[in-house]
Design a protein around this motif. Structure first.
Motif, PDB file in Angstrom:
ATOM      1  N   VAL A 183     123.670  36.893 -37.590  1.00 50.24           N
ATOM      2  CA  VAL A 183     123.230  36.999 -38.989  1.00 50.24           C
ATOM      3  C   VAL A 183     124.214  36.297 -39.920  1.00 50.24           C
ATOM      4  O   VAL A 183     123.823  35.552 -40.820  1.00 50.24           O
ATOM      5  CB  VAL A 183     123.032  38.485 -39.378  1.00 50.24           C
ATOM      6  CG1 VAL A 183     122.850  38.640 -40.873  1.00 50.24           C
ATOM      7  CG2 VAL A 183     121.854  39.067 -38.629  1.00 50.24           C
ATOM      8  N   ILE A 184     125.507  36.509 -39.701  1.00 52.27           N
ATOM      9  CA  ILE A 184     126.521  35.873 -40.554  1.00 52.27           C
ATOM     10  C   ILE A 184     126.451  34.350 -40.432  1.00 52.27           C
ATOM     11  O   ILE A 184     126.512  33.630 -41.433  1.00 52.27           O
ATOM     12  CB  ILE A 184     127.924  36.397 -40.199  1.00 52.27           C
ATOM     13  CG1 ILE A 184     128.051  37.853 -40.645  1.00 52.27           C
ATOM     14  CG2 ILE A 184     129.004  35.541 -40.831  1.00 52.27           C
ATOM     15  CD1 ILE A 184     129.296  38.547 -40.151  1.00 52.27           C
ATOM     16  N   ILE A 185     126.299  33.854 -39.217  1.00 51.20           N
ATOM     17  CA  ILE A 185     126.226  32.397 -39.019  1.00 51.20           C
ATOM     18  C   ILE A 185     124.974  31.821 -39.671  1.00 51.20           C
ATOM     19  O   ILE A 185     125.038  30.779 -40.337  1.00 51.20           O
ATOM     20  CB  ILE A 185     126.270  32.069 -37.520  1.00 51.20           C
ATOM     21  CG1 ILE A 185     127.666  32.384 -36.964  1.00 51.20           C
ATOM     22  CG2 ILE A 185     125.903  30.616 -37.252  1.00 51.20           C
ATOM     23  CD1 ILE A 185     127.760  32.374 -35.470  1.00 51.20           C
ATOM     24  N   ILE A 186     123.839  32.486 -39.536  1.00 54.15           N
ATOM     25  CA  ILE A 186     122.598  31.990 -40.137  1.00 54.15           C
ATOM     26  C   ILE A 186     122.695  31.993 -41.663  1.00 54.15           C
ATOM     27  O   ILE A 186     122.255  31.046 -42.323  1.00 54.15           O
ATOM     28  CB  ILE A 186     121.390  32.828 -39.660  1.00 54.15           C
ATOM     29  CG1 ILE A 186     121.161  32.606 -38.179  1.00 54.15           C
ATOM     30  CG2 ILE A 186     120.140  32.506 -40.447  1.00 54.15           C
ATOM     31  CD1 ILE A 186     120.878  31.172 -37.788  1.00 54.15           C
ATOM     32  N   ILE A 187     123.282  33.035 -42.240  1.00 52.00           N
ATOM     33  CA  ILE A 187     123.451  33.073 -43.696  1.00 52.00           C
ATOM     34  C   ILE A 187     124.375  31.958 -44.154  1.00 52.00           C
ATOM     35  O   ILE A 187     124.108  31.275 -45.147  1.00 52.00           O
ATOM     36  CB  ILE A 187     123.975  34.460 -44.143  1.00 52.00           C
ATOM     37  CG1 ILE A 187     122.879  35.509 -43.967  1.00 52.00           C
ATOM     38  CG2 ILE A 187     124.467  34.418 -45.582  1.00 52.00           C
ATOM     39  CD1 ILE A 187     123.349  36.929 -44.202  1.00 52.00           C
ATOM     40  N   LYS A 188     125.456  31.727 -43.424  1.00 55.59           N
ATOM     41  CA  LYS A 188     126.401  30.666 -43.787  1.00 55.59           C
ATOM     42  C   LYS A 188     125.738  29.295 -43.724  1.00 55.59           C
ATOM     43  O   LYS A 188     125.921  28.463 -44.605  1.00 55.59           O
ATOM     44  CB  LYS A 188     127.612  30.723 -42.847  1.00 55.59           C
ATOM     45  CG  LYS A 188     128.594  29.618 -43.020  1.00 55.59           C
ATOM     46  CD  LYS A 188     129.222  29.642 -44.389  1.00 55.59           C
ATOM     47  CE  LYS A 188     130.238  28.525 -44.491  1.00 55.59           C
ATOM     48  NZ  LYS A 188     130.360  27.993 -45.816  1.00 55.59           N
ATOM     49  N   ILE A 189     124.934  29.055 -42.690  1.00 53.30           N
ATOM     50  CA  ILE A 189     124.232  27.777 -42.575  1.00 53.30           C
ATOM     51  C   ILE A 189     123.245  27.613 -43.726  1.00 53.30           C
ATOM     52  O   ILE A 189     123.154  26.542 -44.333  1.00 53.30           O
ATOM     53  CB  ILE A 189     123.510  27.680 -41.218  1.00 53.30           C
ATOM     54  CG1 ILE A 189     124.527  27.536 -40.094  1.00 53.30           C
ATOM     55  CG2 ILE A 189     122.535  26.511 -41.199  1.00 53.30           C
ATOM     56  CD1 ILE A 189     123.926  27.647 -38.719  1.00 53.30           C
ATOM     57  N   GLY A 190     122.509  28.668 -44.054  1.00 53.09           N
ATOM     58  CA  GLY A 190     121.550  28.595 -45.154  1.00 53.09           C
ATOM     59  C   GLY A 190     122.208  28.344 -46.494  1.00 53.09           C
ATOM     60  O   GLY A 190     121.711  27.585 -47.313  1.00 53.09           O
ATOM     61  N   MET A 191     123.361  28.955 -46.722  1.00 57.98           N
ATOM     62  CA  MET A 191     124.064  28.770 -47.995  1.00 57.98           C
ATOM     63  C   MET A 191     124.661  27.372 -48.104  1.00 57.98           C
ATOM     64  O   MET A 191     124.707  26.796 -49.180  1.00 57.98           O
ATOM     65  CB  MET A 191     125.146  29.826 -48.153  1.00 57.98           C
ATOM     66  CG  MET A 191     124.594  31.214 -48.391  1.00 57.98           C
ATOM     67  SD  MET A 191     125.855  32.479 -48.446  1.00 57.98           S
ATOM     68  CE  MET A 191     126.736  32.022 -49.912  1.00 57.98           C
ATOM     69  N   SER A 192     125.100  26.801 -46.989  1.00 58.31           N
ATOM     70  CA  SER A 192     125.721  25.488 -47.054  1.00 58.31           C
ATOM     71  C   SER A 192     124.695  24.373 -47.232  1.00 58.31           C
ATOM     72  O   SER A 192     125.027  23.302 -47.699  1.00 58.31           O
ATOM     73  CB  SER A 192     126.552  25.223 -45.796  1.00 58.31           C
ATOM     74  OG  SER A 192     125.712  25.134 -44.671  1.00 58.31           O
ATOM     75  N   HIS A 193     123.436  24.624 -46.886  1.00 62.30           N
ATOM     76  CA  HIS A 193     122.402  23.607 -47.029  1.00 62.30           C
ATOM     77  C   HIS A 193     121.484  23.864 -48.215  1.00 62.30           C
ATOM     78  O   HIS A 193     120.463  23.215 -48.349  1.00 62.30           O
ATOM     79  CB  HIS A 193     121.579  23.502 -45.742  1.00 62.30           C
ATOM     80  CG  HIS A 193     122.358  22.933 -44.615  1.00 62.30           C
ATOM     81  ND1 HIS A 193     122.779  21.634 -44.594  1.00 62.30           N
ATOM     82  CD2 HIS A 193     122.828  23.488 -43.481  1.00 62.30           C
ATOM     83  CE1 HIS A 193     123.463  21.403 -43.501  1.00 62.30           C
ATOM     84  NE2 HIS A 193     123.512  22.521 -42.806  1.00 62.30           N
ATOM     85  N   GLY A 194     121.807  24.818 -49.059  1.00 64.42           N
ATOM     86  CA  GLY A 194     121.043  25.045 -50.269  1.00 64.42           C
ATOM     87  C   GLY A 194     119.767  25.825 -50.077  1.00 64.42           C
ATOM     88  O   GLY A 194     118.933  25.852 -50.964  1.00 64.42           O
ATOM     89  N   CYS A 195     119.577  26.464 -48.929  1.00 65.17           N
ATOM     90  CA  CYS A 195     118.352  27.234 -48.707  1.00 65.17           C
ATOM     91  C   CYS A 195     118.379  28.560 -49.461  1.00 65.17           C
ATOM     92  O   CYS A 195     117.351  29.069 -49.843  1.00 65.17           O
ATOM     93  CB  CYS A 195     118.154  27.501 -47.218  1.00 65.17           C
ATOM     94  SG  CYS A 195     117.923  25.988 -46.285  1.00 65.17           S
ATOM     95  N   CYS A 196     119.558  29.122 -49.641  1.00 63.77           N
ATOM     96  CA  CYS A 196     119.697  30.390 -50.360  1.00 63.77           C
ATOM     97  C   CYS A 196     120.181  30.080 -51.771  1.00 63.77           C
ATOM     98  O   CYS A 196     121.366  29.995 -52.012  1.00 63.77           O
ATOM     99  CB  CYS A 196     120.686  31.318 -49.655  1.00 63.77           C
ATOM    100  SG  CYS A 196     120.183  31.754 -48.012  1.00 63.77           S
ATOM    101  N   GLN A 197     119.266  29.876 -52.677  1.00 64.80           N
ATOM    102  CA  GLN A 197     119.622  29.549 -54.054  1.00 64.80           C
ATOM    103  C   GLN A 197     119.818  30.843 -54.836  1.00 64.80           C
ATOM    104  O   GLN A 197     118.883  31.600 -55.003  1.00 64.80           O
ATOM    105  CB  GLN A 197     118.517  28.713 -54.687  1.00 64.80           C
ATOM    106  CG  GLN A 197     118.236  27.448 -53.941  1.00 64.80           C
ATOM    107  CD  GLN A 197     118.873  26.249 -54.588  1.00 64.80           C
ATOM    108  OE1 GLN A 197     119.197  26.281 -55.751  1.00 64.80           O
ATOM    109  NE2 GLN A 197     119.052  25.205 -53.826  1.00 64.80           N
TER     110      GLN A 197
END
Length: 78
Positions: A51-65
Motif C-alpha cells: 500500500v505504501i509503495i502504491i501510494i508513493k508511486i501514485g503521488m510521484s506521477h500526479g495520480c493523487c491530486q
C-alpha cells in the motif's frame, strides 16, 4: 537543463516488473533462509508495504491530486 530522452512504454514497464518477480522467485528458491523468513512473516507487513509503495508511486506521477485546481468551470444559469 537536462532533457528526458528515454521513454518507457507500457510493455517495457510490464516486462521489468515480471523480470523483478522472476528474480525474487529465483532468490527465494536458492536461499532457503529467505524463504523461511517470508513464510514466518505476517502477511499484513507485506500488505502494508504494498500500500505504501502504491501510494508513493501514485503521488510521484500526479495520480493523487491533493490540491484544488486554479480554474474551476462553473455552469451557466439559464
Amino acid at each position: 537543463m537536462l532533457k528526458d530522452t528515454y521513454v518507457l512504454d507500457k510493455w517495457t514497464i510490464a516486462l521489468g516488473k515480471v523480470g523483478t518477480m522472476v528474480f525474487v522467485i529465483i532468490i527465494l528458491k536458492i536461499w532457503g533462509g529467505a524463504m523461511n523468513w517470508v513464510h514466518n512473516t505476517n502477511i499484513w507487513w507485506f500488505v502494508g508495504a504494498f500500500v505504501i509503495i502504491i501510494i508513493k508511486i501514485g503521488m510521484s506521477h500526479g495520480c493523487c491530486q491533493c490540491s484544488v485546481p486554479d480554474k474551476v468551470a462553473k455552469k451557466k444559469k439559464k
